[in-house]
Scaffold this motif. Structure first.
Motif: not given
Length: 317
Positions: A136-147
């Motif tokens: 199992s893998t937990y992932f987290h992404n913070d994105i700025k100016d997502l298109i």
């Protein structure tokens, strides 16, 4: 060369062109260089650290990095892994300049590049001589100016802040040496952090079941069932918003027979049950598809180097 250390260097030059925007064609170049150091310490501690620099002809220079360590415990068959890194994605020429007036959709030449920072943490475990594996893998992404496509479905826009997070899980069982069964499940939650709404066209639930059977040394079969859950969407012309797409399940089959000497015959059936499904809403996907063919691989013999007088012969790799 240092034992256990591998250094990878690379460079890229890319040019994209768009020829249907009017009298003047649009184009953009991207030049990039990257370096990665892969480390293996006694078969227990692994690491990969990489750095990349992109010089985009329209949006300038952007550095990114990734650090991905892993720790293996051979005695128990346990692996702990993780990574952290940044990302950069320039708008495509289609997003910037390609208009579709028949559908009331126009491009947005004022788009800015996406940038992101993210991490993941997970583990993998093997049992019974690797006949059973799960992880199992937990992932987290913070994105700025997502298109994204705007909620009216008329153009692209930058979302100031967005977050995607979730978990990827799998279990694999090998009841026979010739048979492998595997199940995967991914949960994803994607949110517009400004409007506090779910991002469009990102299913929360995805799952798959795979069976691979090596019937003989030459003959193999594969069966796959893929499930995609519902997702937030808009209709094709943007006149209806706040829609939820219908979930669907597909079954695909494939087989290969290796005749040897580089000759392989294959057959494949996509969407065995002929399911009618859309993704995104308004875009119908293919129904039942049956394919077959032949693959031929040619083994090109190594060319022996010409030996100059007085030179030592070298083996060709």
């Amino acid at each position: 060369m240092v034992p256990g250390e591998t250094l990878v260097l690379g460079a890229e030059h890319q040019i994209d062109r768009l020829s249907n925007t009017g009298p003047a064609s649009a184009h953009v170049t991207n030049d990039a260089g990257f370096v990665e150091l892969q480390s293996d310490l006694d078969g227990r501690v692994f690491n990969a650290v990489s750095f990349r620099y992109d010089d985009n002809g329209s949006f300038g220079g952007h550095p990114t990095f990734r650090e991905a360590p892993a720790f293996l415990v051979p005695e128990t068959g346990t692996k702990f892994k993780g990574s952290v890194g940044t990302g950069f994605k320039a708008p495509t020429l289609d997003e910037l300049y390609d208009n579709y007036p028949a559908f009331g959709f126009v491009a947005n030449p004022n788009l800015k590049p996406e940038t992101s920072v993210g991490f993941d943490l997970g583990f993998e475990q093997s049992l019974l001589g690797k006949r059973v594996e799960f992880g199992s893998t937990y992932f987290h992404n913070d994105i700025k100016d997502l298109i994204e496509v705007n909620t009216a479905g008329t153009t692209y826009e930058n979302i100031g802040r967005a977050t995607t997070q979730g978990a990827e899980n799998f279990v694999s069982v090998k009841p026979l040496d010739s048979l492998t069964l595997r199940a995967d499940y991914t949960y994803t939650y994607a949110e517009d952090d400004i409007a506090h709404t779910e991002l469009l066209r990102r299913p929360k639930h995805k799952a798959s079941l795979d069976a691979k059977w090596q019937a003989t040394e030459r003959l193999s079969f594969t069966a796959t069932a893929v499930y995609k859950g519902s997702w937030a969407d808009i209709n094709r012309d943007g006149t209806a918003t706040s829609l939820w797409a219908t979930p669907y399940t597909l079954i695909n089959l494939a087989s290969n027979y290796d005749f040897g000497n580089g000759l392989t015959v294959f057959a494949r059936i996509n969407n065995l049950l002929d399911r009618h499904y859309q993704g995104p809403i308004g875009f119908q996907h293919q129904g039942l598809g049956v394919f077959g063919g032949i693959k031929v691989a040619f083994d090109v013999p190594a060319v022996m180097p010409t030996i100059m007088p007085g030179a030592a012969a070298k083996a060709t790799p």
